[in-house]
Design an enzyme around this catalytic site. Structure first.
Site, PDB file in Angstrom:
ATOM      1  N   CYS A 122       0.812  -1.228   0.000  1.00  0.00           N
ATOM      2  CA  CYS A 122       0.000   0.000   0.000  1.00  0.00           C
ATOM      3  C   CYS A 122       0.845   1.278   0.000  1.00  0.00           C
ATOM      4  O   CYS A 122       0.322   2.360  -0.238  1.00  0.00           O
ATOM      5  CB  CYS A 122      -0.946   0.016   1.201  1.00  0.00           C
ATOM      6  SG  CYS A 122      -2.065  -1.384   1.203  1.00  0.00           S
ATOM      7  N   HIS A 263      -3.445   7.273   2.370  1.00  0.00           N
ATOM      8  CA  HIS A 263      -3.870   5.948   1.913  1.00  0.00           C
ATOM      9  C   HIS A 263      -5.262   5.723   2.498  1.00  0.00           C
ATOM     10  O   HIS A 263      -5.475   5.907   3.701  1.00  0.00           O
ATOM     11  CB  HIS A 263      -2.864   4.914   2.429  1.00  0.00           C
ATOM     12  CG  HIS A 263      -3.303   3.511   2.243  1.00  0.00           C
ATOM     13  ND1 HIS A 263      -3.928   3.075   1.097  1.00  0.00           N
ATOM     14  CD2 HIS A 263      -3.216   2.426   3.056  1.00  0.00           C
ATOM     15  CE1 HIS A 263      -4.203   1.792   1.228  1.00  0.00           C
ATOM     16  NE2 HIS A 263      -3.780   1.374   2.401  1.00  0.00           N
ATOM     17  N   ASN A 293     -10.224   0.380  -0.405  1.00  0.00           N
ATOM     18  CA  ASN A 293      -8.765   0.433  -0.259  1.00  0.00           C
ATOM     19  C   ASN A 293      -8.143  -0.185  -1.513  1.00  0.00           C
ATOM     20  O   ASN A 293      -8.260  -1.396  -1.731  1.00  0.00           O
ATOM     21  CB  ASN A 293      -8.398  -0.352   1.009  1.00  0.00           C
ATOM     22  CG  ASN A 293      -6.898  -0.458   1.239  1.00  0.00           C
ATOM     23  OD1 ASN A 293      -6.106  -0.245   0.322  1.00  0.00           O
ATOM     24  ND2 ASN A 293      -6.523  -0.808   2.450  1.00  0.00           N
TER      25      ASN A 293
HETATM   26  O1  UT7 Z   1      -3.901  -1.352   3.547  1.00  0.00           O
HETATM   27  C1  UT7 Z   1      -3.794  -2.095   4.741  1.00  0.00           C
HETATM   28  C2  UT7 Z   1      -4.891  -3.127   4.688  1.00  0.00           C
HETATM   29  N1  UT7 Z   1      -5.481  -3.448   5.905  1.00  0.00           N
HETATM   30  C3  UT7 Z   1      -6.487  -2.765   6.500  1.00  0.00           C
HETATM   31  O2  UT7 Z   1      -6.938  -1.750   6.044  1.00  0.00           O
HETATM   32  C4  UT7 Z   1      -7.067  -3.369   7.734  1.00  0.00           C
HETATM   33  C5  UT7 Z   1      -7.140  -2.498   8.946  1.00  0.00           C
HETATM   34  N2  UT7 Z   1      -8.063  -3.095   9.873  1.00  0.00           N
HETATM   35  C6  UT7 Z   1      -9.374  -2.878   9.778  1.00  0.00           C
HETATM   36  O3  UT7 Z   1      -9.813  -2.113   8.936  1.00  0.00           O
HETATM   37  C7  UT7 Z   1     -10.285  -3.560  10.772  1.00  0.00           C
HETATM   38  O4  UT7 Z   1      -9.511  -4.246  11.731  1.00  0.00           O
HETATM   39  C8  UT7 Z   1     -11.268  -4.536  10.076  1.00  0.00           C
HETATM   40  C9  UT7 Z   1     -12.291  -3.722   9.264  1.00  0.00           C
HETATM   41  C10 UT7 Z   1     -10.527  -5.500   9.149  1.00  0.00           C
HETATM   42  C11 UT7 Z   1     -12.024  -5.360  11.110  1.00  0.00           C
HETATM   43  O5  UT7 Z   1     -12.703  -4.509  12.007  1.00  0.00           O
HETATM   44  P1  UT7 Z   1     -12.531  -4.730  13.581  1.00  0.00           P
HETATM   45  O6  UT7 Z   1     -13.432  -3.781  14.238  1.00  0.00           O
HETATM   46  O7  UT7 Z   1     -11.070  -4.623  13.878  1.00  0.00           O
HETATM   47  O8  UT7 Z   1     -13.070  -6.187  13.787  1.00  0.00           O
HETATM   48  P2  UT7 Z   1     -12.297  -7.466  14.361  1.00  0.00           P
HETATM   49  O9  UT7 Z   1     -11.169  -7.874  13.455  1.00  0.00           O
HETATM   50  O10 UT7 Z   1     -11.987  -7.238  15.787  1.00  0.00           O
HETATM   51  O11 UT7 Z   1     -13.433  -8.552  14.202  1.00  0.00           O
HETATM   52  C12 UT7 Z   1     -14.672  -8.446  14.906  1.00  0.00           C
HETATM   53  C13 UT7 Z   1     -15.614  -9.522  14.367  1.00  0.00           C
HETATM   54  C14 UT7 Z   1     -14.969 -10.891  14.226  1.00  0.00           C
HETATM   55  O12 UT7 Z   1     -15.904 -11.852  14.621  1.00  0.00           O
HETATM   56  P3  UT7 Z   1     -15.816 -12.539  16.083  1.00  0.00           P
HETATM   57  O13 UT7 Z   1     -14.460 -13.181  16.136  1.00  0.00           O
HETATM   58  O14 UT7 Z   1     -15.952 -11.378  17.052  1.00  0.00           O
HETATM   59  O15 UT7 Z   1     -16.960 -13.476  16.048  1.00  0.00           O
HETATM   60  C15 UT7 Z   1     -14.754 -11.013  12.737  1.00  0.00           C
HETATM   61  O16 UT7 Z   1     -14.786 -12.373  12.291  1.00  0.00           O
HETATM   62  O17 UT7 Z   1     -16.052  -9.148  13.057  1.00  0.00           O
HETATM   63  C16 UT7 Z   1     -15.932 -10.276  12.207  1.00  0.00           C
HETATM   64  N3  UT7 Z   1     -15.781  -9.804  10.819  1.00  0.00           N
HETATM   65  C17 UT7 Z   1     -16.835  -9.508  10.047  1.00  0.00           C
HETATM   66  N4  UT7 Z   1     -18.157  -9.548  10.289  1.00  0.00           N
HETATM   67  C18 UT7 Z   1     -18.975  -9.171   9.291  1.00  0.00           C
HETATM   68  C19 UT7 Z   1     -14.654  -9.614  10.128  1.00  0.00           C
HETATM   69  N5  UT7 Z   1     -14.952  -9.159   8.883  1.00  0.00           N
HETATM   70  C20 UT7 Z   1     -16.301  -9.107   8.819  1.00  0.00           C
HETATM   71  C21 UT7 Z   1     -17.201  -8.729   7.807  1.00  0.00           C
HETATM   72  N6  UT7 Z   1     -18.522  -8.769   8.085  1.00  0.00           N
HETATM   73  N7  UT7 Z   1     -16.799  -8.316   6.587  1.00  0.00           N
END
Ligand code: UT7
Length: 336
Positions: A122, A263, A293
């Site tokens: 990125c 970004h 992204n």
């Molecule tokens: O360019 C660099 C690329 N990377 C990024 O931009 C990622 C940066 N990180 C993020 O944007 C966030 O961490 C995410 C959007 C990926 C995830 O959001 P979060 O608030 O950090 O959620 P989390 O990873 O703590 O997950 C919470 C829950 C999990 O379920 P459980 O374990 O609590 O049952 C995930 O499995 O949300 C679940 N989850 C989803 N649920 C619905 C993960 N992705 C999704 C989804 N829809 N698309």
């Protein structure tokens, strides 16, 4: 790593033109919810993304980059023959070899250009920008084309909701030239950093250590694996120190910036980082809601949109800031 202030060192550099291109197909959150266990509400509140674009099956990153490059060359009123350096920032080139840069040379008729691809996930566009600007500053290039292009839909697992909803496809481009006599444009500071880590963000197979095999393909090892929470924390910390450090290098304060072009990583990350570094959110150019992204292309597309919408004018202070896989981070502070 900081370069310290750059103003007054070598030849001043100007962005002579910008361009961008998004593929036609819009993919909404509801479209993704048809095949993934996710929802429009979850994606909007956690990321700020409402839709993204996916390229067609037979459309690679080169085709997207070509359209953005043509627009940038047109905006800069540059003849293809004048370009002497072409850099393509991408982690999704059409082929492992030849490079996208070489194919851009042929397709655009860049008769006098040499160049190469750069992969820094990125952060690719910001590193490409800094590299090309350094060639111009040193008098090695008189006209440099930087293209940042990604087909991220080819790298995300259609069955992995945590990555599929975040990434999109697109391309952006800039033309850099020595600043014309009597104008004040220049690059005032760059920062760059790396912290090698293949746990947080990685594509496990397809490289020389783990070539693709039927077993690895079946296990989906050709796709991005991301530890979302860790990436999130890294991104907020890095963004804040990039903004503050790059401004310090140039003897400025974040409040002096007219526009921050980040970004487009995640709306919540950008909100938290702006708040902690004393930047009004409306000084940040945002298109993540429509574009998602797009990895290396992300800040390049945002820069072009900001310039075309009149958000940036000659003389304005503009900060480009990006971070991502590697882990890597980079910035460039410009007087437009
Ligand atoms: O360019 C660099 C690329 N990377 C990024 O931009 C990622 C940066 N990180 C993020 O944007 C966030 O961490 C995410 C959007 C990926 C995830 O959001 P979060 O608030 O950090 O959620 P989390 O990873 O703590 O997950 C919470 C829950 C999990 O379920 P459980 O374990 O609590 O049952 C995930 O499995 O949300 C679940 N989850 C989803 N649920 C619905 C993960 N992705 C999704 C989804 N829809 N698309």
């Amino acid at each position: 790593m900081s370069e310290g202030p750059l103003a007054g060192k070598g030849i001043a550099v100007q962005v002579a033109g910008t361009g961008s291109h998004l593929p036609e197909r819009v993919v909404t959150n509801d479209d993704l919810s048809e095949t993934l266990d996710t929802s429009d509400e979850w994606i909007r509140t956690r990321t700020g993304i409402a839709e993204r674009r996916f390229a067609a099956e037979d459309e690679g990153s080169l085709a997207l980059g070509l359209a953005a490059a043509r627009e940038a060359l047109g905006a800069a009123e540059v003849d293809p023959g004048e370009v002497d350096l072409v850099l393509c920032a991408t982690m999704t080139p059409d082929y492992p070899m030849p490079t996208n840069a070489a194919l851009l040379q042929r397709e655009l008729g860049l008769e006098n250009a040499g160049g190469f691809d750069m992969n820094s996930a990125c952060t690719g566009f910001v590193f490409g920008f800094a590299t090309a600007a350094s060639y111009v500053r040193a008098g090695v290039s008189r006209c440099a084309l930087v293209v940042a292009t990604e087909k991220m839909s080819a790298l995300t697992n259609p069955e992995d909701r945590s990555t599929r909803v975040i990434f999109g496809d697109g391309a952006g481009a800039v033309v850099l030239r020595p600043t014309p006599e009597g104008e004040g444009s220049d690059v005032l500071a760059f920062r760059r950093g790396l912290r090698g880590d293949e746990r947080v963000l990685t594509i496990p197979a397809g490289g020389s250590l783990r070539p693709m095999t039927p077993e690895r393909l079946a296990a989906g090892e050709q796709y991005i694996r991301m530890k979302g929470r860790e990436t999130y924390k890294f991104a907020v910390r890095t963004f804040v120190s990039l903004i503050q450090g790059t401004c310090e290098d140039a003897g400025l304060s974040p409040a002096d910036l007219k526009v921050v072009v980040p970004h487009q990583v995640n709306m919540r990350i950008l909100e938290a980082a702006c708040q902690r570094s004393g930047i009004e959110l409306d000084h940040c150019y945002l298109n993540i809601d429509r574009v998602g992204n797009t990895s290396a292309a992300s800040a390049a597309i945002a820069l072009d949109e900001a310039a075309r919408k009149g958000r940036i004018e000659r003389g304005d202070l503009v900060l480009l800031a990006a971070f991502g896989g590697g882990l890597s981070w980079g910035s460039a502070l410009l007087r437009w």
